[in-house]
Design a protein around this motif. Structure first.
Motif, mmCIF file in Angstrom:
data_model
loop_
_atom_site.group_PDB
_atom_site.id
_atom_site.type_symbol
_atom_site.label_atom_id
_atom_site.label_comp_id
_atom_site.label_asym_id
_atom_site.label_seq_id
_atom_site.Cartn_x
_atom_site.Cartn_y
_atom_site.Cartn_z
ATOM 1 N N ALA B 196 0.852 -1.174 0.000
ATOM 2 C CA ALA B 196 0.000 0.000 0.000
ATOM 3 C C ALA B 196 0.888 1.224 0.000
ATOM 4 N N PRO B 197 0.688 2.048 -0.967
ATOM 5 C CA PRO B 197 1.549 3.219 -1.075
ATOM 6 C C PRO B 197 1.502 3.994 0.225
ATOM 7 N N PRO B 198 2.647 4.321 0.719
ATOM 8 C CA PRO B 198 2.667 5.119 1.954
ATOM 9 C C PRO B 198 2.060 6.463 1.643
ATOM 10 N N LEU B 199 1.702 7.170 2.649
ATOM 11 C CA LEU B 199 1.097 8.473 2.410
ATOM 12 C C LEU B 199 1.970 9.240 1.447
ATOM 13 N N ALA B 200 1.472 9.438 0.304
ATOM 14 C CA ALA B 200 2.254 10.083 -0.747
ATOM 15 C C ALA B 200 2.442 11.540 -0.396
ATOM 16 N N THR B 201 3.502 11.826 0.219
ATOM 17 C CA THR B 201 3.637 13.173 0.718
ATOM 18 C C THR B 201 4.690 13.945 -0.023
ATOM 19 N N GLY B 202 5.338 13.249 -0.884
ATOM 20 C CA GLY B 202 6.336 13.969 -1.642
ATOM 21 C C GLY B 202 7.625 14.016 -0.867
ATOM 22 N N ARG B 203 7.473 14.342 0.407
ATOM 23 C CA ARG B 203 8.675 14.344 1.220
ATOM 24 C C ARG B 203 9.285 12.959 1.174
ATOM 25 N N ARG B 205 11.004 9.717 2.086
ATOM 26 C CA ARG B 205 11.003 9.057 3.374
ATOM 27 C C ARG B 205 11.526 7.655 3.156
ATOM 28 N N MET B 208 13.212 4.063 7.257
ATOM 29 C CA MET B 208 13.604 4.591 8.554
ATOM 30 C C MET B 208 13.945 3.425 9.464
#
Lengths: 239, 239, 239, 239
Positions: B196-203, B205, B208
């Motif tokens: 599931a695509p992680p929150l596509a935030t652009g930032r 990431r 981690m």
DNA sequence: CATGAATGAGACTTCATTCAT
DNA sequence: CATGAATGAAGTCTCATTCAT
């Protein structure tokens, strides 16, 4: 020196406060809508309407809907951490600091239930991702608590049976659960907006009474948490 | 002894188990897919493929996607309550029972991480509604714990500073939070499916590291919880 | 002479009546369901349930849902044509025959409203195709009427201002419209089945009174039609 | 004269017509597609393509597919009623008015066969509901006619053997049936689009010749209808 | 022949996002 | 910068039809 044109166009010096204010308005709107509808059920158009801006405007301030959630989280979390940090700083000694933290946290919930609802409930709607994303700011919160506990362990005030980071997490779990219970026990959705259709399951589900132990005075919860955390359940054997 | 005729006619004794088995297969598939993708990102088609049935077949067993989640919840929760009830019943005295509950809960998490992930994380994706819907079964779990605590308070083993129902809720909060931390700290998604695509935030990431205090041995968590719950953090004054 | 096995299996000689009876049962069921729900909203499964057979069984008697409609049409139309033909045959002279036709048609409607509803309303749900398909049997009906009129024109009873086939069609139009109005004006759907959701338009549409001129005694309609057809609207100049 | 600012701000005078125009474009497209395929076979995507808009755009103008049909009905019916009302108003005396109505109706059919096809054929695809919904506008049409007839009865021009509302309905039935016959007799579907698969019945059904009495000059139909309605079939006895 | 569980193509509709004004 | 009409990808769910028993 005629700046008007460039300033009007680029609009940085003058726009910044305006821009920040509108950004905040959008975040506030998102907070309300997310709290009311839940993240997935919340439509960007709802937020725009609530904020009094056009749909497209949202995208001038936030990359997308996910980003809006994340920024909301950041914004509110920052405040929370600030307040919790202050609360701890304002108390002397690990015991008092621990109590201050607990009290401050629950007071926060009571004072800003909408924000709390988002932080405690709706954020979890993307939980996995949120948590994948959020551990940073979230870790800060835990670290404040862990630091207090570690200090207490160092001074001998606290037992070191439980590693401070884990103790911190457990205490947060207690607070979070109490907050959740209280928030869910609160009065139903407000205003005319229907609160997002409940899981359409066909099974009738009328107005249920608040579940057991859900309707309590949150200010008392601080005492309970503090009591449980500090002295535990076991009755101390009388000398 | 000719039974075939009646069996063929009734076609029940043989069909029912089949039906139940396929229903279970779908629930299992849903469990995996929900755990992997989250409720909202999970497509019914994904679940069907995972279960090895056609899309439409899902709807022969469940009213809709929401119903699938609810039934999954019911099914897993029933098991959980059964096990916790047994654990408590198998222990003597409030202290032992409390410990048994704690241990059983965390063992459950460790043994069935996929189910746990759904119960602890993904169910919250519809949390508000889920909780609106679920308090029944959920309350059962809390009631088991509250009963143990109340008994302890009655015998004088436990302090009654904290009302039993709230103490139960707090302890559950601790367990839930530890479970969550552990589950999130576990190895990343398995298999070929993109998680599931992680929150596509652009930032950006990248990968981690597991957040602080997230990577621990869950069996030890039982000790921590028990310690915190029973004796609290404060060192008992010697002498 | 033991026939049981082969007869039971192959079952032709004995099955034929059975087969025909079941086919009829399915047609009757289809008639009811189509009348109640409309062709498109009617589910094959509904018809099967109504007929007391399995879904698949329908396909042993009819090629598909469309075929079912067509066969229903054929079956009912055959009856109608039979009756109308008899009515005309039983009357003497074009005027009496015309009146007999009109009366027989409306009596048919009144006596078998369910069949009528299908013929008059639901068949039109596939009208274009139906009419593309049906003109044959439908033409028969018109031809009966046209023959009567042509005969009347030949005898000088009827004016020949209007070509018989077109006169026939116009008269049928009158009958059809009166039938439609009466059928729609009849009491609402019967039984527990909800009558297919009305066009979901959001616009509220409560219980409307039957539209104007819709609630009348169909037996009187025969007089009206006959009057209009034979003498027209214009008052014949006296003297 | 600087108007641009106010116009830009209001953005109404220019937007409204645009909106209305696009709405009309969609209605026109729907008219064509419904006429060609029938309501149920028509896909929203077809209509969108025909209208040159995206699928979703349809939903900015209409609640759903049903609403589209209803609005189409309203729109076309309004025009029809307008024209029929004008036709009647433009004639003097009940006889002339009746004739005018008949002529106007059939002219309408001839001039706008696509709209007519929808009104006469496809609307019936939801007929029961349509009629449940539509009696209002539909009743208006009948009322125009009934008013003319009643007037004629009052003046003594028309016989009052038949109550005006029912006479109106019968006359409409004649017109409707003639319109239907003519429409179905017209040239086959035009353009490249396949005309909706005919009822797949397996039974081969090649190009049938137009059914008997189906291929006629609609303008002559007005004479037939008028003749039948006014003087009836029976030859007036010569003095 | 009968069954009815399973199939899977396909439709409607939603809604995040874009972009011309 | 702001707008909001338009887009169109994508998902849930339905239901006619099939086929193994």
């Amino acid at each position: 020196m005629t700046v008007h044109s460039s300033e009007a166009r680029a609009g940085r010096a003058s726009a910044d406060p305006d821009r920040a204010a509108k950004r905040e308005r959008i975040l506030d709107a998102a907070e309300r809508v997310f709290a009311q509808r839940g993240f997935y059920a919340a439509k960007v158009a709802d937020i725009a309407r609530e904020a009094g801006v056009a749909d497209g405007t949202i995208y001038l301030y936030f990359k997308n809907k996910d980003d809006l959630l994340i920024c909301l989280f950041e914004s509110r979390m920052e405040r929370v951490i600030q307040i919790l940090g202050d609360a701890v700083a304002g108390a002397a000694g690990p015991r008092a600091q621990l109590r201050a933290f607990v009290a401050a946290y629950l007071t926060l919930i009571a004072d800003q239930p909408t924000a709390a609802e988002v932080l405690t409930i709706e954020l979890r709607q993307s939980t996995k991702f949120m948590r994948e994303y959020s551990p940073q700011r979230f870790g800060e919160l835990l670290r404040i608590l862990a630091t207090v506990i570690a200090a207490g362990q160092a001074t001998g005030d606290f037992t070191d049976q439980v590693p401070a980071p884990h103790a911190a997490r457990m205490i947060f779990g207690m607070l979070d659960e109490m907050a959740l219970a209280w928030l869910l026990g609160r009065a139903p959705r407000r205003r005319g907006q229907k609160p997002a259709p409940p899981l359409a399951t066909g099974r009738e589900r009328g107005k249920m009474p608040a579940p057991h132990g859900t309707d309590f005075d949150i200010s008392r919860a601080a005492d309970w948490v503090a009591a449980l955390v500090t002295t535990g359940l076991e009755r101390r054997s009388p000398a």
